[in-house]
Design a protein around this motif. Structure first.
Motif, mmCIF file in Angstrom:
data_model
loop_
_atom_site.group_PDB
_atom_site.id
_atom_site.type_symbol
_atom_site.label_atom_id
_atom_site.label_comp_id
_atom_site.label_asym_id
_atom_site.label_seq_id
_atom_site.Cartn_x
_atom_site.Cartn_y
_atom_site.Cartn_z
ATOM 1 N N CYS A 181 0.824 -1.198 0.000
ATOM 2 C CA CYS A 181 0.000 0.000 0.000
ATOM 3 C C CYS A 181 0.858 1.247 0.000
ATOM 4 O O CYS A 181 2.026 1.229 0.361
ATOM 5 N N GLY A 182 0.259 2.340 -0.454
ATOM 6 C CA GLY A 182 0.912 3.631 -0.424
ATOM 7 C C GLY A 182 -0.051 4.653 0.138
ATOM 8 O O GLY A 182 -1.247 4.607 -0.130
ATOM 9 N N CYS A 183 0.458 5.584 0.935
ATOM 10 C CA CYS A 183 -0.403 6.578 1.567
ATOM 11 C C CYS A 183 0.029 7.974 1.146
ATOM 12 O O CYS A 183 1.225 8.283 1.125
ATOM 13 N N SER A 184 -0.937 8.815 0.786
ATOM 14 C CA SER A 184 -0.641 10.211 0.483
ATOM 15 C C SER A 184 -1.318 11.110 1.509
ATOM 16 O O SER A 184 -2.371 10.788 2.035
ATOM 17 N N GLY A 185 -0.695 12.261 1.783
ATOM 18 C CA GLY A 185 -1.267 13.210 2.727
ATOM 19 C C GLY A 185 -0.950 12.909 4.171
ATOM 20 O O GLY A 185 -1.494 13.539 5.073
ATOM 21 N N PHE A 186 -0.077 11.955 4.430
ATOM 22 C CA PHE A 186 0.259 11.553 5.799
ATOM 23 C C PHE A 186 1.576 10.796 5.761
ATOM 24 O O PHE A 186 1.778 9.985 4.862
ATOM 25 N N PRO A 187 2.519 11.050 6.662
ATOM 26 C CA PRO A 187 2.448 11.999 7.782
ATOM 27 C C PRO A 187 2.826 13.412 7.352
ATOM 28 O O PRO A 187 3.653 13.606 6.471
ATOM 29 N N ARG A 188 2.260 14.383 8.038
ATOM 30 C CA ARG A 188 2.534 15.786 7.757
ATOM 31 C C ARG A 188 3.442 16.434 8.801
ATOM 32 O O ARG A 188 3.969 17.508 8.564
ATOM 33 N N THR A 189 3.561 15.814 9.958
ATOM 34 C CA THR A 189 4.374 16.370 11.033
ATOM 35 C C THR A 189 5.240 15.265 11.628
ATOM 36 O O THR A 189 4.998 14.069 11.399
ATOM 37 N N LEU A 190 6.230 15.673 12.431
ATOM 38 C CA LEU A 190 7.085 14.699 13.081
ATOM 39 C C LEU A 190 6.281 13.829 14.038
ATOM 40 O O LEU A 190 6.523 12.620 14.157
ATOM 41 N N GLY A 191 5.301 14.421 14.716
ATOM 42 C CA GLY A 191 4.459 13.648 15.614
ATOM 43 C C GLY A 191 3.686 12.572 14.876
ATOM 44 O O GLY A 191 3.559 11.438 15.358
ATOM 45 N N GLN A 192 3.167 12.902 13.694
ATOM 46 C CA GLN A 192 2.462 11.906 12.894
ATOM 47 C C GLN A 192 3.412 10.820 12.401
ATOM 48 O O GLN A 192 3.046 9.652 12.347
ATOM 49 N N ALA A 193 4.633 11.210 12.038
ATOM 50 C CA ALA A 193 5.617 10.223 11.576
ATOM 51 C C ALA A 193 5.939 9.227 12.683
ATOM 52 O O ALA A 193 6.059 8.018 12.446
ATOM 53 N N LYS A 194 6.062 9.721 13.904
ATOM 54 C CA LYS A 194 6.350 8.829 15.027
ATOM 55 C C LYS A 194 5.152 7.938 15.337
ATOM 56 O O LYS A 194 5.311 6.771 15.720
ATOM 57 N N ALA A 195 3.940 8.494 15.171
ATOM 58 C CA ALA A 195 2.749 7.665 15.360
ATOM 59 C C ALA A 195 2.703 6.556 14.321
ATOM 60 O O ALA A 195 2.335 5.411 14.624
ATOM 61 N N LEU A 196 3.091 6.877 13.097
ATOM 62 C CA LEU A 196 3.106 5.880 12.026
ATOM 63 C C LEU A 196 4.140 4.795 12.302
ATOM 64 O O LEU A 196 3.943 3.632 11.942
ATOM 65 N N ASP A 197 5.246 5.158 12.957
ATOM 66 C CA ASP A 197 6.262 4.168 13.328
ATOM 67 C C ASP A 197 5.660 3.063 14.194
ATOM 68 O O ASP A 197 6.085 1.907 14.125
ATOM 69 N N GLY A 198 4.690 3.426 15.022
ATOM 70 C CA GLY A 198 4.071 2.430 15.889
ATOM 71 C C GLY A 198 3.052 1.568 15.177
ATOM 72 O O GLY A 198 2.535 0.610 15.764
ATOM 73 N N ILE A 199 2.786 1.893 13.913
ATOM 74 C CA ILE A 199 1.798 1.164 13.131
ATOM 75 C C ILE A 199 2.456 0.210 12.150
ATOM 76 O O ILE A 199 2.076 -0.954 12.038
ATOM 77 N N CYS A 200 3.436 0.710 11.413
ATOM 78 C CA CYS A 200 4.127 -0.136 10.444
ATOM 79 C C CYS A 200 5.481 0.472 10.110
ATOM 80 O O CYS A 200 5.717 1.651 10.377
ATOM 81 N N GLU A 201 6.346 -0.336 9.536
ATOM 82 C CA GLU A 201 7.668 0.111 9.122
ATOM 83 C C GLU A 201 7.635 0.420 7.638
ATOM 84 O O GLU A 201 7.321 -0.438 6.811
ATOM 85 N N LEU A 202 7.956 1.656 7.285
ATOM 86 C CA LEU A 202 7.925 2.063 5.885
ATOM 87 C C LEU A 202 9.133 1.518 5.137
ATOM 88 O O LEU A 202 10.241 1.449 5.667
ATOM 89 N N ASP A 203 8.897 1.168 3.879
ATOM 90 C CA ASP A 203 9.981 0.708 3.009
ATOM 91 C C ASP A 203 10.495 1.825 2.115
ATOM 92 O O ASP A 203 11.643 1.793 1.674
#
Length: 227
Positions: free
Chosen positions: A89-111
């Motif tokens: 999958c690919g996501c657009s429009g997210f993450p927009r901030t460092l806080g969102q990027a760290k939240a995404l880290d807890g969800i999945c590891e980006l390639d």
């Protein structure tokens, strides 16, 4: 579908063409395109109380992407839950901030992270000419992608609106705000070695380079010419 799991995001300022690039990636490589803006719109029909309040207050969807809400939408949306069954999958429009990027880290590891770098003047012109159909999120540009009938959506005939943040007087401040918020996000992914940046003024000229990059990661379903 793609033959191996791949999770990627496309970053870029408002008006940079993230949605167009993601749609092409989805068609060419069989990836699922997850748009945080789409999740926000869909939530309006399913009791998305907090999101409903933000949008009813006249705020642009970009302002409604708070960390916990957007992360939950990206993760818990039926199209990508649970993780063990998640297709590429690919996501657009997210993450927009460092806080969102760290939240995404807890969800999945980006390639892979793709960053679109578009000149300020190009973005300003694109955004100032942009009108949208609020219910679907369809975007029109009066310079190169106008509706068939001025002021109305091609499919529904409903009125188009210009978002407050797309009005000329608001564009400059909006782009500065994005740049400040995105800088640490880009540095984070650069430090991990997964950031790939592409610069230009036209999506059609940027796309072949994005296609080549993705082709080195997963086999395409369509050739660049077929697309």
């Amino acid at each position: 579908m793609a033959s191996k799991l791949l999770r990627a995001v496309v970053l870029g300022p408002p008006g940079s063409g993230k949605g167009t690039v993601c749609e092409r990636i989805a068609r060419s490589f069989g990836l699922q395109h997850l748009s945080s803006g789409q999740f926000l719109r869909e939530s309006l029909g399913g009791g998305g109380g907090g999101v409903r309040g933000w949008m009813a207050g006249g705020r642009n969807a970009a302002r409604a992407r708070a960390t916990s809400t957007a992360a939950g939408m990206v993760w818990l949306h039926p199209r990508c839950f649970p993780a063990s069954h998640c297709n590429s999958c690919g996501c657009s429009g997210f993450p927009r901030t460092l806080g969102q990027a760290k939240a995404l880290d807890g969800i999945c590891e980006l390639d892979l992270v793709i960053s679109l770098n578009i000149p300020f003047e190009t973005l300003k012109d694109r955004l100032s000419a942009r009108w949208v159909h609020p219910a679907s999120g369809r975007v029109y540009n009066m310079d190169f992608n106008p509706p068939h009938v001025q002021g109305v959506d091609d499919l529904t005939g409903e009125p188009l609106v210009q978002l407050e943040d797309d009005r000329p007087e608001a564009v400059a401040a909006r782009l500065r705000k994005y740049k400040d918020a995105a800088k640490p996000v880009i540095e984070l992914y650069k430090s991990r070695g997964i950031l790939h940046s592409f610069s230009g003024t036209e999506t059609n000229k940027i796309w072949p380079y994005v296609y080549t990059l993705l082709s080195s990661k997963i086999p395409p379903l369509l050739s660049d010419e077929e697309h």
